[in-house]
Write a protein that holds these residues in place. Sequence first.
Motif, PDB file in Angstrom:
ATOM      1  N   UNK A  68       0.830  -1.201   0.000  1.00 63.54           N
ATOM      2  CA  UNK A  68       0.000   0.000   0.000  1.00 63.54           C
ATOM      3  C   UNK A  68       0.857   1.241   0.000  1.00 63.54           C
ATOM      4  N   UNK A  69       0.207   2.397  -0.161  1.00 66.09           N
ATOM      5  CA  UNK A  69       0.967   3.634  -0.247  1.00 66.09           C
ATOM      6  C   UNK A  69       0.394   4.787   0.544  1.00 66.09           C
ATOM      7  N   UNK A  70      -0.494   4.495   1.496  1.00 67.94           N
ATOM      8  CA  UNK A  70      -1.120   5.562   2.267  1.00 67.94           C
ATOM      9  C   UNK A  70      -0.605   5.651   3.686  1.00 67.94           C
ATOM     10  N   UNK A  71      -1.300   6.465   4.470  1.00 68.34           N
ATOM     11  CA  UNK A  71      -0.918   6.659   5.866  1.00 68.34           C
ATOM     12  C   UNK A  71      -1.012   5.356   6.650  1.00 68.34           C
ATOM     13  N   UNK A  72      -2.006   4.525   6.318  1.00 67.87           N
ATOM     14  CA  UNK A  72      -2.151   3.250   7.010  1.00 67.87           C
ATOM     15  C   UNK A  72      -0.936   2.370   6.776  1.00 67.87           C
ATOM     16  N   UNK A 110       9.952  -4.407  16.907  1.00 70.31           N
ATOM     17  CA  UNK A 110      11.146  -5.237  16.853  1.00 70.31           C
ATOM     18  C   UNK A 110      11.354  -6.014  15.576  1.00 70.31           C
ATOM     19  N   UNK A 111      10.507  -5.810  14.564  1.00 66.85           N
ATOM     20  CA  UNK A 111      10.740  -6.480  13.281  1.00 66.85           C
ATOM     21  C   UNK A 111      12.086  -6.037  12.719  1.00 66.85           C
ATOM     22  N   UNK A 112      12.841  -6.990  12.176  1.00 64.93           N
ATOM     23  CA  UNK A 112      14.183  -6.675  11.695  1.00 64.93           C
ATOM     24  C   UNK A 112      14.191  -6.066  10.303  1.00 64.93           C
ATOM     25  N   UNK A 113      13.305  -6.535   9.440  1.00 69.78           N
ATOM     26  CA  UNK A 113      13.228  -6.026   8.072  1.00 69.78           C
ATOM     27  C   UNK A 113      11.772  -5.690   7.756  1.00 69.78           C
ATOM     28  N   UNK A 114      11.538  -4.454   7.366  1.00 69.45           N
ATOM     29  CA  UNK A 114      10.180  -4.025   7.023  1.00 69.45           C
ATOM     30  C   UNK A 114      10.222  -3.282   5.695  1.00 69.45           C
ATOM     31  N   UNK A 115       9.323  -3.662   4.793  1.00 68.24           N
ATOM     32  CA  UNK A 115       9.252  -3.031   3.481  1.00 68.24           C
ATOM     33  C   UNK A 115       7.828  -2.587   3.186  1.00 68.24           C
ATOM     34  N   UNK A 169      13.930   2.943   9.256  1.00 71.57           N
ATOM     35  CA  UNK A 169      14.438   1.684   8.729  1.00 71.57           C
ATOM     36  C   UNK A 169      13.498   0.939   7.815  1.00 71.57           C
ATOM     37  N   UNK A 170      12.426   1.600   7.353  1.00 71.63           N
ATOM     38  CA  UNK A 170      11.497   0.956   6.428  1.00 71.63           C
ATOM     39  C   UNK A 170      11.961   1.209   4.998  1.00 71.63           C
ATOM     40  N   UNK A 171      12.068   0.144   4.222  1.00 66.46           N
ATOM     41  CA  UNK A 171      12.417   0.270   2.801  1.00 66.46           C
ATOM     42  C   UNK A 171      11.131   0.440   1.994  1.00 66.46           C
ATOM     43  N   UNK A 172      11.142   1.398   1.077  1.00 70.94           N
ATOM     44  CA  UNK A 172       9.976   1.614   0.222  1.00 70.94           C
ATOM     45  C   UNK A 172      10.326   1.213  -1.205  1.00 70.94           C
ATOM     46  N   UNK A 173       9.582   0.246  -1.737  1.00 71.89           N
ATOM     47  CA  UNK A 173       9.765  -0.226  -3.107  1.00 71.89           C
ATOM     48  C   UNK A 173       8.629   0.344  -3.959  1.00 71.89           C
ATOM     49  N   UNK A 174       8.975   1.165  -4.937  1.00 71.27           N
ATOM     50  CA  UNK A 174       7.973   1.740  -5.822  1.00 71.27           C
ATOM     51  C   UNK A 174       7.868   0.929  -7.107  1.00 71.27           C
ATOM     52  N   UNK A 175       6.789   1.187  -7.834  1.00 71.52           N
ATOM     53  CA  UNK A 175       6.558   0.573  -9.140  1.00 71.52           C
ATOM     54  C   UNK A 175       6.593  -0.951  -9.068  1.00 71.52           C
ATOM     55  N   UNK A 176       5.740  -1.491  -8.195  1.00 67.39           N
ATOM     56  CA  UNK A 176       5.630  -2.955  -8.064  1.00 67.39           C
ATOM     57  C   UNK A 176       4.232  -3.321  -7.582  1.00 67.39           C
ATOM     58  N   UNK A 177       3.662  -4.345  -8.176  1.00 66.34           N
ATOM     59  CA  UNK A 177       2.314  -4.790  -7.833  1.00 66.34           C
ATOM     60  C   UNK A 177       2.337  -6.257  -7.418  1.00 66.34           C
ATOM     61  N   UNK A 178       1.464  -6.653  -6.455  1.00 73.73           N
ATOM     62  CA  UNK A 178       1.419  -8.048  -6.025  1.00 73.73           C
ATOM     63  C   UNK A 178       1.143  -8.990  -7.189  1.00 73.73           C
ATOM     64  N   UNK A 179       1.889 -10.077  -7.231  1.00 76.74           N
ATOM     65  CA  UNK A 179       1.715 -11.065  -8.291  1.00 76.74           C
ATOM     66  C   UNK A 179       1.303 -12.416  -7.718  1.00 76.74           C
ATOM     67  N   UNK A 180       1.960 -12.812  -6.619  1.00 73.75           N
ATOM     68  CA  UNK A 180       1.661 -14.125  -6.026  1.00 73.75           C
ATOM     69  C   UNK A 180       2.069 -14.120  -4.554  1.00 73.75           C
ATOM     70  N   UNK A 181       1.150 -14.573  -3.703  1.00 74.70           N
ATOM     71  CA  UNK A 181       1.452 -14.745  -2.290  1.00 74.70           C
ATOM     72  C   UNK A 181       2.099 -16.112  -2.108  1.00 74.70           C
ATOM     73  N   UNK A 182       3.268 -16.128  -1.529  1.00 82.06           N
ATOM     74  CA  UNK A 182       4.025 -17.368  -1.373  1.00 82.06           C
ATOM     75  C   UNK A 182       3.797 -17.925   0.026  1.00 82.06           C
TER      76      UNK A 182
END
Length: 450
Positions: free
Chosen positions: A285-289, A301-306, A330-343
């Motif tokens: 998502x890309x909003x305040x939530x 305490x999560x070690x990696x959050x994107x 420490x949150x990484x933001x990945x732009x230009x990507x849409x969900x394809x498959x939940x693993x």
Amino acid sequence: MDAPASRACGIRPGRLSPADCAANFGDVHAPLTRPQALIEAERCYYCHDAPCTTACPTGIDVPSFIQRIAQGNERGAARAILQANPLGGICARVCPTEVLCEQVCVRNTHGDKPVEIGALQRYATDALFAKPGAPLFQRAVSTGRRVAVVGAGPAGLACAHGLALRGHAVVLFEARPKLGGLNEYGLARYKTPHDFAQKEVAWLLSVGGIAVRTGQQLGRDIALDGLLGAYDAVFLGLGLSGVNALGIAEPTATGLRNAVDFIAELRQSSDLASLPVGRRVVVVGGGMTAVDAAVQSRKLGAQEVSIVYRRGAEGMSASRVEQDWAQTHGVKIHHWAAPKELLCADGAVKGMRFAATALDAAGQLVETGECFTLDADMLLKAIGQTYVAEPAGQAIALAGGRIATDAMGRTSLARVWAGGDCRAGGRDLTVEAVEHGKRAAVSMHEALLA
């Protein structure tokens, strides 16, 4: 969520000590001291026809309240704020002032930083709530009219307050145990610590004339037809109870959650260290939530959050300030990507495959053919919410999937008004919901006395 299964998939409580959690979720922005407030207030030019007042959805007379702070009259400043915005305390904390009042501050034209309007608004309202003294506002004499307000979020509370001040008897129906709506259940805990949302609700109700009935959900415990039979008018501040789907298969799996539920659980927990969180968390998502969910995952305490968003940074509804806030935590933001498959494996989330996206020549969002995978044991959906129409029935016209109203909140159904996120055409801002409630109260008052 089953505790053994959660631990098996990397989701567990106690990643941080109670002391560390308490520190992480304390007030992130220290309030202004009196000397700081006086210095900041003196920076205001006290403009005539001030652009900051015009930019405020509730029309707070910004120069007026700031000038009163400069004069040492905090109570007068609070009155000016709360007269225009009865939820001015919470709005001072969560309103995106950087894209509203502060963005148009005249000081910006001189290459200077804007006056800290939000911080000054908080200073004034905090001073009042710390020592309320005599009531700021008095109710008018009783009109003998009764109004039902359904939903005790910002819009419903503002409407109830406006109607009560005008002498109407209001009954406030709320499905949840506490009043406040998103202010109580939907904001990052660090934005409004120390139970501030409930303190402000208590102040708002102190005007009198508002009866509260919690645990009353429209369509389950009460019906719109019944309310119209028992009351002279009805206001609907229903919010958005539906959650958008990812648009791909969503198998039942441990670790897949709605971000709004995760945030609500955080808001109501009395023991943050006991809350389970993944080691690797992905928020879609890309909003305040999305930002609130991601940052709070890190604070637990999560070690990696994107955060993964389908368009660019400029397309995110979270402000640039909020995006920067996430990245500094420490949150990484990945732009230009849409969900394809939940693993998933063994009934638990293991990650998600994303398709790279871009805009084609026609400006449409398309997949480029490239894909990448992010490992995760917890995936939070923050891709927007929807209005669920069934509880209110089919008699109310919709526009774009939400309730259609005129500028004053009147719906297509006689004696029914609506406001807040359930109303079509809004920006889903707390301050805008307050204005919806205010305007509806004025319109309802005029109709009730006609």
